[in-house]
Design a protein around this motif. Structure first.
Motif, PDB file in Angstrom:
ATOM      1  N   LEU A  83       0.826  -1.211   0.000  1.00 55.22           N
ATOM      2  CA  LEU A  83       0.000   0.000   0.000  1.00 55.22           C
ATOM      3  C   LEU A  83       0.862   1.263   0.000  1.00 55.22           C
ATOM      4  N   SER A  84       2.009   1.213   0.666  1.00 55.41           N
ATOM      5  CA  SER A  84       2.917   2.359   0.620  1.00 55.41           C
ATOM      6  C   SER A  84       3.414   2.582  -0.801  1.00 55.41           C
ATOM      7  N   THR A  85       3.699   1.497  -1.496  1.00 56.73           N
ATOM      8  CA  THR A  85       4.146   1.595  -2.877  1.00 56.73           C
ATOM      9  C   THR A  85       3.055   2.168  -3.763  1.00 56.73           C
ATOM     10  N   ALA A  86       1.796   1.841  -3.447  1.00 63.53           N
ATOM     11  CA  ALA A  86       0.668   2.362  -4.240  1.00 63.53           C
ATOM     12  C   ALA A  86       0.631   3.882  -4.201  1.00 63.53           C
ATOM     13  N   ILE A  87       1.077   4.479  -3.096  1.00 60.68           N
ATOM     14  CA  ILE A  87       1.110   5.943  -2.994  1.00 60.68           C
ATOM     15  C   ILE A  87       2.046   6.526  -4.039  1.00 60.68           C
ATOM     16  N   ILE A  88       3.241   5.942  -4.154  1.00 58.43           N
ATOM     17  CA  ILE A  88       4.213   6.469  -5.109  1.00 58.43           C
ATOM     18  C   ILE A  88       3.784   6.189  -6.542  1.00 58.43           C
ATOM     19  N   VAL A  89       3.027   5.121  -6.751  1.00 58.91           N
ATOM     20  CA  VAL A  89       2.527   4.820  -8.096  1.00 58.91           C
ATOM     21  C   VAL A  89       1.583   5.924  -8.569  1.00 58.91           C
ATOM     22  N   VAL A  90       0.686   6.377  -7.686  1.00 64.03           N
ATOM     23  CA  VAL A  90      -0.224   7.474  -8.048  1.00 64.03           C
ATOM     24  C   VAL A  90       0.570   8.743  -8.343  1.00 64.03           C
ATOM     25  N   ASN A  91       1.562   9.010  -7.516  1.00 67.57           N
ATOM     26  CA  ASN A  91       2.411  10.181  -7.726  1.00 67.57           C
ATOM     27  C   ASN A  91       3.076  10.129  -9.103  1.00 67.57           C
ATOM     28  N   ASN A  92       3.615   8.974  -9.455  1.00 71.29           N
ATOM     29  CA  ASN A  92       4.317   8.834 -10.731  1.00 71.29           C
ATOM     30  C   ASN A  92       3.360   8.831 -11.920  1.00 71.29           C
ATOM     31  N   LEU A  93       2.157   8.310 -11.715  1.00 66.55           N
ATOM     32  CA  LEU A  93       1.141   8.334 -12.768  1.00 66.55           C
ATOM     33  C   LEU A  93       0.744   9.772 -13.070  1.00 66.55           C
ATOM     34  N   ARG A  94       0.530  10.556 -12.036  1.00 68.15           N
ATOM     35  CA  ARG A  94       0.159  11.963 -12.214  1.00 68.15           C
ATOM     36  C   ARG A  94       1.249  12.743 -12.941  1.00 68.15           C
ATOM     37  N   ASP A  95       2.502  12.471 -12.599  1.00 69.71           N
ATOM     38  CA  ASP A  95       3.617  13.264 -13.113  1.00 69.71           C
ATOM     39  C   ASP A  95       4.268  12.676 -14.356  1.00 69.71           C
ATOM     40  N   ALA A  96       3.690  11.624 -14.931  1.00 66.84           N
ATOM     41  CA  ALA A  96       4.349  10.917 -16.030  1.00 66.84           C
ATOM     42  C   ALA A  96       4.745  11.839 -17.180  1.00 66.84           C
ATOM     43  N   ASP A  97       3.854  12.730 -17.584  1.00 68.02           N
ATOM     44  CA  ASP A  97       4.131  13.602 -18.738  1.00 68.02           C
ATOM     45  C   ASP A  97       5.272  14.576 -18.455  1.00 68.02           C
ATOM     46  N   THR A  98       5.259  15.190 -17.267  1.00 63.73           N
ATOM     47  CA  THR A  98       6.323  16.147 -16.946  1.00 63.73           C
ATOM     48  C   THR A  98       7.624  15.427 -16.596  1.00 63.73           C
ATOM     49  N   ASP A  99       7.544  14.200 -16.065  1.00 60.43           N
ATOM     50  CA  ASP A  99       8.750  13.437 -15.764  1.00 60.43           C
ATOM     51  C   ASP A  99       9.515  13.069 -17.036  1.00 60.43           C
ATOM     52  N   VAL A 100       8.780  12.819 -18.109  1.00 57.16           N
ATOM     53  CA  VAL A 100       9.425  12.526 -19.395  1.00 57.16           C
ATOM     54  C   VAL A 100      10.307  13.693 -19.815  1.00 57.16           C
ATOM     55  N   LEU A 101       9.778  14.896 -19.685  1.00 57.75           N
ATOM     56  CA  LEU A 101      10.518  16.099 -20.080  1.00 57.75           C
ATOM     57  C   LEU A 101      11.730  16.331 -19.187  1.00 57.75           C
ATOM     58  N   ALA A 102      11.621  15.893 -17.920  1.00 54.89           N
ATOM     59  CA  ALA A 102      12.710  16.110 -16.964  1.00 54.89           C
ATOM     60  C   ALA A 102      13.735  14.981 -16.987  1.00 54.89           C
ATOM     61  N   GLY A 103      13.475  13.955 -17.800  1.00 59.70           N
ATOM     62  CA  GLY A 103      14.395  12.823 -17.857  1.00 59.70           C
ATOM     63  C   GLY A 103      14.272  11.900 -16.662  1.00 59.70           C
TER      64      GLY A 103
END
Length: 297
Positions: free
Chosen positions: A187-207
């Protein structure tokens, strides 16, 4: 909102500490405490130190993320998550760096007491937790930037947190501590999954190569569902193996909350995922309290 926060230093640092992430620090410790109660080895002092230490490590990690994400350029004006204080100009990089050192320093003080109680294994757990908190977004190979963030969270906010809390009370290793740590790590990992799902588009640009970036948003959504499903199957497996009584089914009472979160993960995107992020933290806390009650009973 930014103006109101900027004029209040307390609000700035509360914002920087990201209090909604604290359930990930507290819930596993509560489960480790509950197992100790069930085994008749509960001790108040180590539990309080473990809670404080876990919270300081979580806050220190949040401060470090704020600093390193700003320095690397991962945090920009296009960020869809809650405000980052360094990127927003509310604190300087030097200030957030100093705050990081203070938070980890306070965690170390808690760790000194726990080491006195539990011995050298606590030194290993504590040092690795702090180093990993820094390495999550800092250093030559940031874990969160290279697809290892999920594993880091599962290990340190699940296995290490629950197992370590039990160990400082019982002064011995018990396989059951790791078994009950698994759903907390999931469940702790699920928190970071939501965070990464939300930021996927901007994370691509940031490498930033999170699993959501490497394998796509569909993968992240499926990962979220699998993590929650396995968390609910874990107590059933322990019951089937004769390790828990039927009281172990108490976490099922939180299932409606989980189902609602799964539905939202598949229907909203971008900033609309912020409530899902907070809701997943709440789910972790509710599940952890129910699981703890089941362990004690």
């Amino acid at each position: 909102m930014q103006t109101a926060v900027a004029t209040n230093p307390v609000k700035v640092w509360v914002l920087a500490s990201r209090p909604r992430t604290l359930p990930a620090a507290i819930a596993p410790v509560v489960v480790g405490m509950a197992l100790a109660i069930a085994h008749g080895v509960f001790a108040w002092g180590p539990v309080l130190a473990a809670v404080l230490g876990a919270c300081f490590i979580q806050i220190g990690t949040n401060f470090a993320n704020d600093y390193f994400d700003f320095k690397s350029g991962a945090d920009t004006a296009e960020r869809m998550g809650p405000m980052r204080v360094t990127q927003a100009g509310l604190v300087t990089p030097a200030q957030i760096k100093a705050a990081t050192a203070i938070a980890f320093g306070l965690a170390t003080l808690c760790g000194l007491y726990l080491t006195w109680v539990g011995g050298w294994p606590i030194v290993v757990i504590g040092l690795l937790s702090i180093l990993s908190g820094i390495a999550y977004t800092g250093g030559p190979f940031p874990l969160g930037y290279n697809g290892l963030g999920d594993l880091f969270v599962f290990v340190f906010f699940g296995l290490a947190a629950v197992g370590g809390t039990y160990y400082v009370q019982a002064h011995s290793y018990n396989p059951m501590a790791l078994a009950v740590a698994v759903p907390m790590g999931l469940l702790s990992t699920a928190i970071i999954v939501v965070n990464n799902l939300r930021d996927a588009d901007t994370d691509v640009l940031a490498g930033k190569r999170t699993l959501a970036v490497m394998f796509g948003k569909g993968f992240a959504k499926a990962e979220y569902v699998i993590l929650l499903a396995l968390a609910y199957l874990a107590p059933m497996a322990l019951i089937a193996l004769g390790k828990l009584s039927l009281w172990g089914l108490l976490p099922l009472l939180s299932l409606p909350l989980a189902i609602n979160l799964v539905r939202k993960v598949h229907t909203v995107s971008g900033p609309a995922l912020n409530p899902v992020l907070g809701g997943t933290g709440q789910l972790l806390l509710v599940y952890g309290l129910l699981f703890s009650l089941g362990l004690v009973l």
